[in-house]
Design a protein around this motif. Structure first.
Motif, PDB file in Angstrom:
ATOM      1  N   THR A   1       0.822  -1.205   0.000  1.00 51.32           N
ATOM      2  CA  THR A   1       0.000   0.000   0.000  1.00 51.32           C
ATOM      3  C   THR A   1       0.857   1.256   0.000  1.00 51.32           C
ATOM      4  O   THR A   1       2.085   1.177  -0.028  1.00 51.32           O
ATOM      5  CB  THR A   1      -0.955  -0.027   1.220  1.00 51.32           C
ATOM      6  OG1 THR A   1      -1.899   1.019   1.119  1.00 51.32           O
ATOM      7  CG2 THR A   1      -0.203   0.058   2.536  1.00 51.32           C
ATOM      8  N   THR A   2       0.208   2.387   0.028  1.00 47.43           N
ATOM      9  CA  THR A   2       0.874   3.688   0.149  1.00 47.43           C
ATOM     10  C   THR A   2       0.764   4.152   1.601  1.00 47.43           C
ATOM     11  O   THR A   2       0.034   3.552   2.404  1.00 47.43           O
ATOM     12  CB  THR A   2       0.199   4.721  -0.769  1.00 47.43           C
ATOM     13  OG1 THR A   2      -1.156   4.885  -0.322  1.00 47.43           O
ATOM     14  CG2 THR A   2       0.226   4.281  -2.224  1.00 47.43           C
ATOM     15  N   VAL A   3       1.436   5.245   1.931  1.00 47.53           N
ATOM     16  CA  VAL A   3       1.316   5.798   3.284  1.00 47.53           C
ATOM     17  C   VAL A   3      -0.143   6.158   3.564  1.00 47.53           C
ATOM     18  O   VAL A   3      -0.679   5.824   4.627  1.00 47.53           O
ATOM     19  CB  VAL A   3       2.242   7.027   3.465  1.00 47.53           C
ATOM     20  CG1 VAL A   3       1.970   7.723   4.784  1.00 47.53           C
ATOM     21  CG2 VAL A   3       3.697   6.600   3.372  1.00 47.53           C
ATOM     22  N   ALA A   4      -0.798   6.806   2.609  1.00 50.86           N
ATOM     23  CA  ALA A   4      -2.205   7.172   2.791  1.00 50.86           C
ATOM     24  C   ALA A   4      -3.079   5.937   2.934  1.00 50.86           C
ATOM     25  O   ALA A   4      -3.991   5.891   3.767  1.00 50.86           O
ATOM     26  CB  ALA A   4      -2.686   8.036   1.632  1.00 50.86           C
ATOM     27  N   GLY A   5      -2.817   4.915   2.134  1.00 49.33           N
ATOM     28  CA  GLY A   5      -3.583   3.684   2.219  1.00 49.33           C
ATOM     29  C   GLY A   5      -3.386   2.976   3.549  1.00 49.33           C
ATOM     30  O   GLY A   5      -4.335   2.439   4.136  1.00 49.33           O
TER      31      GLY A   5
END
Length: 92
Positions: A75-79
């Motif tokens: 995932t991403t940091v936001a995810g």
């Protein structure tokens, strides 16, 4: 396939922060580390964070082809933040 430094990173059984310039094989080493950790500890215990959703989808597909069963969370940091806030059991 992997050079000696990449192999050391891929086989590290601990939290890993890998720094270096573009083209040095960081992504390859971390993708193998993700695969090996998922095999050793189960996909549900592994989380990898990447820069953007496109990279996360590509990484997820690559890891899924190397494993039988479910792939770990990529995932991403936001995810990751969204998953933590909405379902702490997901990262269990």
């Amino acid at each position: 396939m992997l050079d000696p430094v990449q192999r050391q990173v891929a086989h590290a059984d601990q939290h890993t922060l890998l720094l270096g310039p573009a083209g040095t094989g960081r992504t390859c080493a971390l993708q193998w580390a993700t695969t090996l950790l998922a095999r050793a500890h189960g996909s549900h215990r592994v989380v990898a964070v990447t820069a953007d959703r496109t990279a996360a989808r590509q990484w997820q597909g690559l890891i899924a082809r190397r494993l039988t069963g479910a792939a770990p969370v990529i995932t991403t940091v936001a995810g990751l933040a969204q998953q933590v806030l909405t379902s702490s059991d997901r990262l269990g």
